[in-house]
Design a protein around this motif. Structure first.
Motif, PDB file in Angstrom:
ATOM      1  N   CYS A  74       0.590  -1.512   0.134  1.00 54.11           N
ATOM      2  CA  CYS A  74       0.408  -0.308   0.362  1.00 54.11           C
ATOM      3  C   CYS A  74       1.281   1.522  -0.405  1.00 54.11           C
ATOM      4  O   CYS A  74       1.838   1.193   0.621  1.00 54.11           O
ATOM      5  CB  CYS A  74      -0.952  -0.389   1.215  1.00 54.11           C
ATOM      6  SG  CYS A  74      -2.053   1.358   1.539  1.00 54.11           S
ATOM      7  N   GLU A  79      -1.511   7.772  -4.528  1.00 56.26           N
ATOM      8  CA  GLU A  79      -1.132   6.374  -5.776  1.00 56.26           C
ATOM      9  C   GLU A  79      -1.300   6.367  -7.102  1.00 56.26           C
ATOM     10  O   GLU A  79      -0.354   7.068  -7.975  1.00 56.26           O
ATOM     11  CB  GLU A  79      -2.801   5.789  -5.942  1.00 56.26           C
ATOM     12  CG  GLU A  79      -3.874   5.318  -4.447  1.00 56.26           C
ATOM     13  CD  GLU A  79      -3.560   3.980  -4.177  1.00 56.26           C
ATOM     14  OE1 GLU A  79      -2.452   3.424  -4.722  1.00 56.26           O
ATOM     15  OE2 GLU A  79      -3.616   4.064  -3.143  1.00 56.26           O
ATOM     16  N   ARG A 223      -8.244   5.955  -1.941  1.00 54.45           N
ATOM     17  CA  ARG A 223      -6.749   5.752  -1.181  1.00 54.45           C
ATOM     18  C   ARG A 223      -6.712   5.291   0.480  1.00 54.45           C
ATOM     19  O   ARG A 223      -7.321   5.756   1.026  1.00 54.45           O
ATOM     20  CB  ARG A 223      -5.682   7.327  -1.498  1.00 54.45           C
ATOM     21  CG  ARG A 223      -4.399   7.416  -0.904  1.00 54.45           C
ATOM     22  CD  ARG A 223      -3.981   8.951  -1.774  1.00 54.45           C
ATOM     23  NE  ARG A 223      -4.598   9.698  -0.953  1.00 54.45           N
ATOM     24  CZ  ARG A 223      -5.355  10.444  -0.426  1.00 54.45           C
ATOM     25  NH1 ARG A 223      -3.694  10.183   0.419  1.00 54.45           N
ATOM     26  NH2 ARG A 223      -5.654  11.943   0.149  1.00 54.45           N
ATOM     27  N   ASN A 224      -5.529   4.663   1.090  1.00 53.97           N
ATOM     28  CA  ASN A 224      -5.414   4.335   1.855  1.00 53.97           C
ATOM     29  C   ASN A 224      -5.357   5.527   2.830  1.00 53.97           C
ATOM     30  O   ASN A 224      -4.028   5.956   2.846  1.00 53.97           O
ATOM     31  CB  ASN A 224      -4.502   3.306   2.324  1.00 53.97           C
ATOM     32  CG  ASN A 224      -4.325   2.006   3.964  1.00 53.97           C
ATOM     33  OD1 ASN A 224      -4.964   3.628   4.663  1.00 53.97           O
ATOM     34  ND2 ASN A 224      -4.305   1.308   4.210  1.00 53.97           N
ATOM     35  N   ASN A 274      -7.310  -1.865   0.473  1.00 61.25           N
ATOM     36  CA  ASN A 274      -6.157  -1.243  -0.765  1.00 61.25           C
ATOM     37  C   ASN A 274      -5.450  -1.584   1.197  1.00 61.25           C
ATOM     38  O   ASN A 274      -4.564  -0.384   1.175  1.00 61.25           O
ATOM     39  CB  ASN A 274      -6.483  -0.046  -1.146  1.00 61.25           C
ATOM     40  CG  ASN A 274      -5.007   0.540  -1.292  1.00 61.25           C
ATOM     41  OD1 ASN A 274      -4.351   0.320  -1.951  1.00 61.25           O
ATOM     42  ND2 ASN A 274      -5.541   2.077  -1.419  1.00 61.25           N
ATOM     43  N   GLU A 275      -4.546  -2.190   1.018  1.00 58.40           N
ATOM     44  CA  GLU A 275      -3.741  -2.814   2.322  1.00 58.40           C
ATOM     45  C   GLU A 275      -2.793  -3.469   1.850  1.00 58.40           C
ATOM     46  O   GLU A 275      -2.576  -4.353   1.151  1.00 58.40           O
ATOM     47  CB  GLU A 275      -4.252  -3.141   3.936  1.00 58.40           C
ATOM     48  CG  GLU A 275      -5.793  -2.288   3.679  1.00 58.40           C
ATOM     49  CD  GLU A 275      -6.010  -2.424   5.231  1.00 58.40           C
ATOM     50  OE1 GLU A 275      -5.421  -3.996   5.858  1.00 58.40           O
ATOM     51  OE2 GLU A 275      -6.821  -1.835   5.781  1.00 58.40           O
ATOM     52  N   THR A 276      -1.397  -3.735   2.924  1.00 56.70           N
ATOM     53  CA  THR A 276      -0.444  -4.135   1.855  1.00 56.70           C
ATOM     54  C   THR A 276       0.007  -5.616   2.354  1.00 56.70           C
ATOM     55  O   THR A 276      -0.554  -5.803   3.680  1.00 56.70           O
ATOM     56  CB  THR A 276       0.854  -3.575   3.094  1.00 56.70           C
ATOM     57  OG1 THR A 276       1.294  -2.183   2.625  1.00 56.70           O
ATOM     58  CG2 THR A 276       2.592  -4.554   3.013  1.00 56.70           C
ATOM     59  N   LYS A 300      -3.975  -5.498  -1.098  1.00 56.40           N
ATOM     60  CA  LYS A 300      -3.959  -5.086  -2.025  1.00 56.40           C
ATOM     61  C   LYS A 300      -4.043  -5.666  -3.436  1.00 56.40           C
ATOM     62  O   LYS A 300      -4.690  -5.834  -4.431  1.00 56.40           O
ATOM     63  CB  LYS A 300      -2.967  -4.218  -1.603  1.00 56.40           C
ATOM     64  CG  LYS A 300      -2.749  -2.957  -2.977  1.00 56.40           C
ATOM     65  CD  LYS A 300      -1.684  -2.233  -3.356  1.00 56.40           C
ATOM     66  CE  LYS A 300      -1.400  -1.403  -4.137  1.00 56.40           C
ATOM     67  NZ  LYS A 300      -0.267  -0.957  -4.427  1.00 56.40           N
ATOM     68  N   LYS A 322     -10.993  -1.796  -2.282  1.00 50.78           N
ATOM     69  CA  LYS A 322     -10.357  -1.681  -3.828  1.00 50.78           C
ATOM     70  C   LYS A 322     -11.941  -3.032  -4.141  1.00 50.78           C
ATOM     71  O   LYS A 322     -11.659  -3.869  -4.375  1.00 50.78           O
ATOM     72  CB  LYS A 322      -9.463  -2.504  -3.737  1.00 50.78           C
ATOM     73  CG  LYS A 322      -8.587  -2.512  -4.681  1.00 50.78           C
ATOM     74  CD  LYS A 322      -7.119  -2.905  -5.476  1.00 50.78           C
ATOM     75  CE  LYS A 322      -6.583  -3.262  -6.808  1.00 50.78           C
ATOM     76  NZ  LYS A 322      -5.033  -3.045  -6.360  1.00 50.78           N
TER      77      LYS A 322
END
Length: 884
Positions: A74, A79, A223-224, A274-276, A300, A322
């Motif tokens: 992320c 982005e 967007r995170n 939308n996260e790592t 993500k 997402k």
């Protein structure tokens, strides 16, 4: 491979829509009655490898966040995406993902090499074109060539690694991936039905000789903003409902996305967060956290892994942050299929059936708008170039957030940065807080602002959106950008670097293009540039002799040594270009003061101040060693502590930049400003040695102010317009070609330095991998030279005429020289008799134009960043003949 020809997007054909449809929207946006600018192409082509994402100890941004991590990690600050749009604060993004059924990852962003991987520095390794756009982004068209066979990621990395600086870059087309037309041309047409009603048509044309399956995934994501600290905890949501993607964001309200494809089944709906993916990237096990919360099961890369491998990585409950609508298109050879998308800013779905008519209407309105812009241009081919240049410039507008204090300290919910981070890059710029839409030099290679690039971009932009041009030029002069000491931030990699001070010149150009009516704009510029001018005088003239330093000043390795580094033995480099930039700065501020004095005579004193300061600088430049009488050229000068001096014997742009410091004072101005006229008379009588830069017109009145005396100008131009020196078929070289056979050398402190002519990519790594100013054609200085020659020509037309080329016997006025140089620059992009444009020779695609960062001085081939519709968009200004 099939040659696509050079059929142009017409700017002259008749249309049903009036040209004022787009101008009406623009006026509504400027007045604030309709938010036509709320949505647009504000998503970067690349966010990985950027300074803002680098929290390392050593400042190696490329290694800190490489391309391989982008699919799973992320972003903290902004982005990126493929042909993507967002709202003005990038709270929600809409982009396109593609899959050919073979690649190991979805094509969600353009691939390229990092600075260390490329044999000439960072470089995007894809082909895409910004074909059309309007100032309000009511219509935009982008094209992308997508290989149908496996994308050669490793081949590109290995191929460039195997080459050194003496060899050209290994490009995507060199891999053979496009052989036999084995690709799909993907065209994205964006249109606005309203400020928050976004329509997208994705047309995939199969260029191959066999049927192909292409997966198209319109992708919507937030967007995170929720993972970085206690104050950012509100999580927006996307969810499925009745075959649609619905959403809610606290800052935007409701969202609804619908999509369909001709000749295909309804899309599958895929959701993740939308996260790592902390398990994949960091080997974390169960119970791992991200942002202080448990790591998601559907990170993500969940949609990517589901499509590519069939993994169980999307949320079966059909919600997340997402979402993608997955279309599978079976396309016969030579045919096309289209996916349509509509995103509305409410809870009501838009009607997809309306899209074809709406897209046609907006396209026709765009044609009409551009036809009005280039109404005075009779050459359709040039109008086409100008239109695409400005369309690319408009597409380079991106959302740019960067709170330096927060970035240096680290985010509260994350592990603290490495110890050296807080005192490393940009640590002296803790007051800089960016949260704006900004024109970027190149959306992939330079997805961050650069101060002098932005000033030059604004001059080109003024032809179609003068209000935005003015606001963009003022942006970096705001207190939250400009340093308290007066310095303007240079560029993200080093805000403290020094760029040429062209903001005052740009302000005057914009003011004149806009009809010389916005005095408030000039006044705001003047107040902030006065602070910056003082910084320059205090910082870059430490000896107080009016000869200036400044370092590389945007010219990278144009000299034999690093001009930003300290010289041995305490010697000082006094720069021809640094001194000339300051003389030019004085004249531009003088002209701003003159313009403002029409309504407010308190500016008369400032006009007098900058007149006198210009005379002091010009006197120093001409009398303290920068001018060489024997050569008839300006050079940098090394001054040692014992007072001895040594010229740097390099014929480069640093010796031509003194030409830029030229202006005129009309008799009408002198009469309207008696204080200025009196001071001119006093200088001429009492300080004649300091008034040598004041020259007389035919009426024996002071009329021309020039660092380079009109009597010296022919000598400089003899060198500049010599084909064996600076003049190339495509403009003025950055370094004289005489150094090809005769490298320039100098000994300093027992070390020998040398420089030779290189027409294209530099073999030197002095400034890193993309250090490239040895000899190519470079738009900024070429355009400024043309502007200066026009000013000289208006004043000394009868006394100065030159040969072009030198030695040809062909005598031209200075205005004619400016015109021919302009034509040579435009010729970089014009198709020849064979239909091939010099700037992109060797490519099968000639219909649409790329606007590179710089150009091979011998062939005209485009080099460096391939979408530098930043300063290279100035070609439109040349086509429109808007330079003063």
């Amino acid at each position: 491979m099939t040659q696509t020809g050079v059929t142009q997007t017409s700017v002259t054909h008749s249309g049903n829509a009036p040209a004022d449809a787009e101008r009406r929207r623009l006026a509504q946006a400027d007045a604030g009655t309709h938010a036509w600018r709320e949505w647009g192409p504000y998503v970067a082509e690349r966010a990985w490898g950027s300074v803002r994402e680098d929290y390392s100890d050593n400042g190696d941004a490329w290694a800190s966040f490489p391309f391989d991590q982008a699919v799973s990690r992320c972003y903290r600050w902004n982005e990126d995406g493929l042909m993507a749009w967002s709202d003005a604060k990038q709270l929600v993004c809409l982009g396109v993902a593609l899959w050919n059924g073979i690649d190991p990852i979805l094509k969600e962003r353009a691939f390229g090499l990092s600075n260390q991987q490329g044999n000439h520095g960072e470089d995007v390794k894809e082909y895409f074109w910004y074909v059309d756009n309007t100032p309000t982004h009511s219509f935009q068209r982008t094209r992308y060539a997508y290989p149908l066979s496996a994308f050669p990621y490793q081949d590109l990395v290995a191929g460039n690694a195997s080459r050194d600086r003496t060899q050209p870059e290994y490009e995507l087309i060199d891999t053979g991936v496009f052989a036999g037309d084995e690709y799909a041309m993907v065209t994205c047409d964006w249109a606005k039905a309203g400020p928050r009603d976004i329509c997208l048509s994705i047309t995939v044309q199969n260029r191959s000789d066999h049927a192909a399956t292409v997966h198209v995934l319109p992708t919507l994501w937030f967007r995170n903003t929720w993972s970085w600290g206690p104050s950012e905890t509100v999580r927006p949501r996307l969810f499925a409902q009745d075959g649609m993607v619905r959403g809610h964001h606290p800052g935007l309200g409701e969202l609804t996305m619908v999509s369909a494809a001709d000749g295909a089944a309804a899309p599958s709906l895929l959701f993740c967060e939308n996260e790592t993916n902390v398990r994949k990237l960091y080997g974390a096990g169960d119970g791992a956290t991200f942002g202080g919360a448990p790591a998601t099961r559907f990170p993500k890369d969940g949609i990517n892994d589901r499509v590519v491998t069939g993994a169980d990585t999307v949320n079966p409950e059909l919600h997340g942050t997402k979402a993608a609508m997955h279309h599978v298109l079976d396309i016969p050879a030579g045919e096309s299929r289209t996916v349509t998308v509509r995103l509305t800013g409410d809870d009501q779905p838009g009607d997809l059936a309306e899209l074809p008519a709406l897209l046609h209407r907006r396209s026709t309105e765009s044609d009409a708008f551009w036809r009005s812009v280039f109404a005075g241009v009779v050459d359709d081919a040039q109008a086409h170039i100008g239109r695409q240049a400005l369309a690319g410039l408009l597409t380079s507008k991106q959302y740019y957030p960067y709170d330096v204090r927060t970035w240096l300290a680290g985010d509260p919910a994350q592990p603290p940065p490495a110890p050296g981070h807080a005192t490393g890059r940009n640590s002296h710029w803790r007051t800089l807080v960016a949260d704006d839409l900004i024109l970027m030099p190149d959306p992939w290679e330079y997805p961050w602002f650069a101060s002098w690039d932005l000033a030059l971009q604004c001059v080109a932009l003024a032809a179609v959106d003068p209000e935005l041009a003015k606001s963009q030029l003022l942006l970096l002069l705001h207190e939250w950008y400009q340093h308290p000491n007066g310095q303007i931030p240079a560029y993200e990699w080093n805000f403290s670097d020094v760029n040429p001070p062209v903001q005052a010149w740009a302000a005057l150009q914009i003011f004149r293009i806009d009809g010389e009516r916005d005095q408030v704009f000039l006044e705001r510029v003047m107040h902030k540039l006065l602070i910056n001018f003082t910084w320059w005088v205090n910082r870059e003239d430490p000896e107080g002799n009016n000869l200036f330093e400044g370092g590389f000043l945007g010219l990278d390795n144009i000299g034999p040594f690093d001009r930003s580094a300290l010289l041995p033995g305490g010697a000082v480099l006094e720069q021809s270009d640094g001194t000339a930039w300051m003389a030019m700065y004085c004249l531009d501020l003088l002209n701003i003061a003159i313009a403002l004095s029409r309504d407010d005579h308190t500016y008369d004193d400032l006009a007098t101040k900058f007149l006198e300061h210009f005379c002091l600088i010009a006197d120093a430049a001409n009398d303290l060693g920068l001018w060489d009488d024997e050569d008839g050229f300006y050079y940098d000068l090394i001054r040692r502590p014992d007072g001895s001096t040594q010229r740097v014997p390099v014929r480069s742009l640093v010796g031509l930049i003194p030409i830029l410091a030229v202006s005129r004072i009309s008799e009408q101005v002198a009469q309207a400003m008696p204080g200025l006229a009196d001071r001119l008379a006093w200088l001429l009588k009492e300080r004649p040695e300091s008034a040598e830069a004041i020259h007389f017109d035919r009426a024996e009145q002071p009329g021309l102010l020039a660092l380079c005396d009109p009597d010296r100008l022919p000598a400089v131009l003899r060198i500049m317009l010599d084909t064996s020196e600076f003049l190339s078929p495509f403009g003025i070289r950055s370094l004289s070609a005489v150094h090809r056979e005769h490298p320039a050398g100098i000994d300093i402190g027992g070390t020998h330095y040398s420089v030779d002519y290189e027409p294209a990519e530099s073999r030197s790594g002095m400034f890193g991998g993309n250090s490239n100013w040895r000899g190519p054609i470079w738009f900024p200085i070429n355009v400024l030279l043309i502007s200066a020659l026009r000013r000289y020509g208006e004043q000394v037309v009868e006394t100065v005429a030159v040969e072009l080329p030198t030695g040809s016997g062909r005598i031209l006025s200075l205005g004619q020289v400016a015109d021919e140089l302009s034509d040579r620059l435009i010729g970089l992009f014009l198709p020849g008799d064979n239909g091939i444009r010099p700037c992109q020779a060797g490519l099968p695609w000639q219909q649409d134009v790329m606007f590179n960062e710089y150009f091979d001085a011998e062939t005209g081939f485009g080099l460096g960043a391939s979408h530098q519709t930043g300063w290279t968009a100035l070609v439109a200004t040349l086509i429109l003949r808007r330079l003063d």
